[in-house]
Design a protein around this motif. Structure first.
Motif, PDB file in Angstrom:
ATOM      1  N   PRO A  99       0.806  -1.227   0.000  1.00 52.87           N
ATOM      2  CA  PRO A  99       0.000   0.000   0.000  1.00 52.87           C
ATOM      3  C   PRO A  99       0.838   1.276   0.000  1.00 52.87           C
ATOM      4  O   PRO A  99       0.486   2.254  -0.672  1.00 52.87           O
ATOM      5  CB  PRO A  99      -0.821  -0.134   1.289  1.00 52.87           C
ATOM      6  CG  PRO A  99      -0.975  -1.610   1.463  1.00 52.87           C
ATOM      7  CD  PRO A  99       0.330  -2.201   0.995  1.00 52.87           C
ATOM      8  N   ASP A 100       1.978   1.291   0.722  1.00 48.23           N
ATOM      9  CA  ASP A 100       2.816   2.491   0.730  1.00 48.23           C
ATOM     10  C   ASP A 100       3.270   2.855  -0.682  1.00 48.23           C
ATOM     11  O   ASP A 100       3.293   4.026  -1.068  1.00 48.23           O
ATOM     12  CB  ASP A 100       4.047   2.275   1.610  1.00 48.23           C
ATOM     13  CG  ASP A 100       3.768   2.569   3.080  1.00 48.23           C
ATOM     14  OD1 ASP A 100       2.671   3.090   3.368  1.00 48.23           O
ATOM     15  OD2 ASP A 100       4.634   2.290   3.922  1.00 48.23           O
ATOM     16  N   ARG A 101       3.661   1.838  -1.440  1.00 46.52           N
ATOM     17  CA  ARG A 101       4.147   2.087  -2.798  1.00 46.52           C
ATOM     18  C   ARG A 101       3.010   2.553  -3.699  1.00 46.52           C
ATOM     19  O   ARG A 101       3.184   3.445  -4.531  1.00 46.52           O
ATOM     20  CB  ARG A 101       4.786   0.814  -3.359  1.00 46.52           C
ATOM     21  CG  ARG A 101       5.435   1.023  -4.721  1.00 46.52           C
ATOM     22  CD  ARG A 101       6.061  -0.246  -5.238  1.00 46.52           C
ATOM     23  NE  ARG A 101       6.488  -0.086  -6.627  1.00 46.52           N
ATOM     24  CZ  ARG A 101       6.645  -1.105  -7.462  1.00 46.52           C
ATOM     25  NH1 ARG A 101       6.407  -2.341  -7.070  1.00 46.52           N
ATOM     26  NH2 ARG A 101       7.050  -0.894  -8.694  1.00 46.52           N
ATOM     27  N   ALA A 152      -6.675   2.922   1.959  1.00 47.35           N
ATOM     28  CA  ALA A 152      -6.571   3.091   3.405  1.00 47.35           C
ATOM     29  C   ALA A 152      -6.968   1.814   4.133  1.00 47.35           C
ATOM     30  O   ALA A 152      -6.336   1.411   5.127  1.00 47.35           O
ATOM     31  CB  ALA A 152      -7.453   4.255   3.862  1.00 47.35           C
ATOM     32  N   THR A 153      -7.990   1.136   3.640  1.00 44.63           N
ATOM     33  CA  THR A 153      -8.428  -0.128   4.241  1.00 44.63           C
ATOM     34  C   THR A 153      -7.331  -1.184   4.104  1.00 44.63           C
ATOM     35  O   THR A 153      -7.062  -1.947   5.044  1.00 44.63           O
ATOM     36  CB  THR A 153      -9.726  -0.615   3.570  1.00 44.63           C
ATOM     37  OG1 THR A 153     -10.743   0.371   3.757  1.00 44.63           O
ATOM     38  CG2 THR A 153     -10.188  -1.937   4.189  1.00 44.63           C
ATOM     39  N   ALA A 154      -6.697  -1.216   2.933  1.00 40.35           N
ATOM     40  CA  ALA A 154      -5.608  -2.171   2.719  1.00 40.35           C
ATOM     41  C   ALA A 154      -4.443  -1.917   3.669  1.00 40.35           C
ATOM     42  O   ALA A 154      -3.673  -2.824   3.970  1.00 40.35           O
ATOM     43  CB  ALA A 154      -5.126  -2.094   1.276  1.00 40.35           C
ATOM     44  N   HIS A 155      -4.337  -0.687   4.154  1.00 44.80           N
ATOM     45  CA  HIS A 155      -3.271  -0.346   5.086  1.00 44.80           C
ATOM     46  C   HIS A 155      -3.687  -0.588   6.533  1.00 44.80           C
ATOM     47  O   HIS A 155      -2.934  -0.297   7.466  1.00 44.80           O
ATOM     48  CB  HIS A 155      -2.838   1.108   4.898  1.00 44.80           C
ATOM     49  CG  HIS A 155      -1.373   1.318   5.102  1.00 44.80           C
ATOM     50  ND1 HIS A 155      -0.774   1.247   6.339  1.00 44.80           N
ATOM     51  CD2 HIS A 155      -0.379   1.565   4.232  1.00 44.80           C
ATOM     52  CE1 HIS A 155       0.521   1.468   6.215  1.00 44.80           C
ATOM     53  NE2 HIS A 155       0.785   1.662   4.945  1.00 44.80           N
ATOM     54  N   GLY A 156      -4.910  -1.092   6.728  1.00 41.67           N
ATOM     55  CA  GLY A 156      -5.334  -1.480   8.067  1.00 41.67           C
ATOM     56  C   GLY A 156      -6.228  -0.508   8.793  1.00 41.67           C
ATOM     57  O   GLY A 156      -6.583  -0.752   9.955  1.00 41.67           O
ATOM     58  N   LEU A 157      -6.646   0.594   8.148  1.00 42.55           N
ATOM     59  CA  LEU A 157      -7.548   1.513   8.831  1.00 42.55           C
ATOM     60  C   LEU A 157      -8.946   0.908   8.911  1.00 42.55           C
ATOM     61  O   LEU A 157      -9.397   0.262   7.965  1.00 42.55           O
ATOM     62  CB  LEU A 157      -7.625   2.845   8.088  1.00 42.55           C
ATOM     63  CG  LEU A 157      -6.413   3.784   8.154  1.00 42.55           C
ATOM     64  CD1 LEU A 157      -6.760   5.106   7.499  1.00 42.55           C
ATOM     65  CD2 LEU A 157      -5.974   4.021   9.582  1.00 42.55           C
ATOM     66  N   PRO A 158      -9.655   1.127  10.012  1.00 47.69           N
ATOM     67  CA  PRO A 158     -11.036   0.638  10.101  1.00 47.69           C
ATOM     68  C   PRO A 158     -11.929   1.395   9.121  1.00 47.69           C
ATOM     69  O   PRO A 158     -11.582   2.501   8.687  1.00 47.69           O
ATOM     70  CB  PRO A 158     -11.432   0.939  11.553  1.00 47.69           C
ATOM     71  CG  PRO A 158     -10.490   1.993  12.005  1.00 47.69           C
ATOM     72  CD  PRO A 158      -9.216   1.790  11.247  1.00 47.69           C
ATOM     73  N   PRO A 159     -13.079   0.826   8.757  1.00 47.04           N
ATOM     74  CA  PRO A 159     -13.923   1.412   7.700  1.00 47.04           C
ATOM     75  C   PRO A 159     -14.266   2.880   7.895  1.00 47.04           C
ATOM     76  O   PRO A 159     -14.221   3.659   6.931  1.00 47.04           O
ATOM     77  CB  PRO A 159     -15.177   0.538   7.731  1.00 47.04           C
ATOM     78  CG  PRO A 159     -14.688  -0.777   8.245  1.00 47.04           C
ATOM     79  CD  PRO A 159     -13.614  -0.456   9.245  1.00 47.04           C
ATOM     80  N   ILE A 198      -2.100  10.467   5.840  1.00 40.82           N
ATOM     81  CA  ILE A 198      -3.560  10.419   5.957  1.00 40.82           C
ATOM     82  C   ILE A 198      -4.077   9.003   5.741  1.00 40.82           C
ATOM     83  O   ILE A 198      -4.910   8.504   6.510  1.00 40.82           O
ATOM     84  CB  ILE A 198      -4.213  11.373   4.931  1.00 40.82           C
ATOM     85  CG1 ILE A 198      -3.845  12.820   5.245  1.00 40.82           C
ATOM     86  CG2 ILE A 198      -5.730  11.197   4.912  1.00 40.82           C
ATOM     87  CD1 ILE A 198      -4.213  13.801   4.145  1.00 40.82           C
ATOM     88  N   LEU A 199      -3.590   8.346   4.700  1.00 37.15           N
ATOM     89  CA  LEU A 199      -4.132   7.031   4.347  1.00 37.15           C
ATOM     90  C   LEU A 199      -3.645   5.901   5.253  1.00 37.15           C
ATOM     91  O   LEU A 199      -4.262   4.830   5.270  1.00 37.15           O
ATOM     92  CB  LEU A 199      -3.807   6.712   2.884  1.00 37.15           C
ATOM     93  CG  LEU A 199      -4.525   7.549   1.829  1.00 37.15           C
ATOM     94  CD1 LEU A 199      -4.079   7.147   0.432  1.00 37.15           C
ATOM     95  CD2 LEU A 199      -6.038   7.421   1.961  1.00 37.15           C
ATOM     96  N   THR A 200      -2.568   6.140   5.972  1.00 34.35           N
ATOM     97  CA  THR A 200      -2.061   5.073   6.850  1.00 34.35           C
ATOM     98  C   THR A 200      -2.417   5.325   8.314  1.00 34.35           C
ATOM     99  O   THR A 200      -2.150   4.473   9.163  1.00 34.35           O
ATOM    100  CB  THR A 200      -0.530   4.923   6.728  1.00 34.35           C
ATOM    101  OG1 THR A 200       0.099   6.153   7.151  1.00 34.35           O
ATOM    102  CG2 THR A 200      -0.129   4.607   5.298  1.00 34.35           C
ATOM    103  N   GLY A 201      -2.995   6.471   8.603  1.00 36.24           N
ATOM    104  CA  GLY A 201      -3.413   6.749   9.973  1.00 36.24           C
ATOM    105  C   GLY A 201      -2.259   7.111  10.875  1.00 36.24           C
ATOM    106  O   GLY A 201      -2.354   7.071  12.089  1.00 36.24           O
TER     107      GLY A 201
END
Length: 201
Positions: A99-101, A152-159, A198-201
């Motif tokens: 996801p970072d890439r 963001a979900t793929a990076h583990g953030l809740p919905p 932002i996307l990784t929290g």
């Protein structure tokens, strides 16, 4: 997505007609780009200027588009299609990436100076707020939010946090494309860090 019936007189069926429509939309884009670069309003893109730029008669223009607003709406339609194609191209082309890439690739692609000049981006964003184009622009925003939310979900953030992160990222990228946040020479690296945060929290 096709232009709505309100903004198109005749739907092109034959190759020659489709080519004419494409030439007219491209000519409108070019004139808007020139006006934006000079700080002039989109209202100066007259149908007479557009027809001349396209190399067609004004009568031919009116066979397909009733007015300037319809032509600008067609430009926005095309740019919305290209934006989502850009995003999908990055995501599908880097499907196995972390996801970072993916975030870095996406951020760099969407704020690339080669995509749209900032002045033209600002002009089209303003034009997209008009009633005849707001529905399409809004649908594109929702679609882009969903793609960013998935990252963001793929990076583990809740919905719930992923949904907020997706929308926030889209608005940030829009501001970066306008160069309202960072100047062009530093935008790319710093944008990637902002978006990743932002996307990784």
């Amino acid at each position: 997505m096709p232009t709505s019936p309100r903004t198109r007189r005749r739907q092109p069926r034959q190759a020659r007609a489709r080519a004419t429509v494409d030439i007219l939309v491209t000519a409108t884009f070019q004139i808007l780009d020139r006006l934006a670069a000079k700080g002039r309003p989109a209202s100066e893109a007259t149908t007479t200027l557009i027809a001349a730029r396209a190399g067609v008669s004004i009568g031919t223009l009116y066979q397909y588009f009733p007015d300037r607003a319809a032509l600008i709406a067609a430009v926005i339609d095309r740019e919305c299609d290209r934006l989502l194609a850009d995003v999908d191209g990055v995501l599908s082309g880097n499907g196995a990436a972390e996801p970072d890439r993916l975030i870095e690739h996406l951020a760099r692609r969407l704020i690339s100076p080669g995509r749209l000049p900032p002045a033209l981006h600002r002009m089209l964003t303003a034009e997209a707020a008009r009633p005849e184009t707001a529905t399409r622009a809004g649908a594109t925003g929702i679609a882009l939010d969903a793609r960013l939310q998935a990252l963001a979900t793929a990076h583990g953030l809740p919905p719930d946090r992923a949904a907020i992160a997706g929308r926030t990222t889209r608005l940030l990228l829009q501001a970066l494309a306008h160069q309202d946040v960072l100047p062009a020479p530093v935008a790319s690296d710093q944008a990637c860090r902002l978006v990743r945060g932002i996307l990784t929290g």
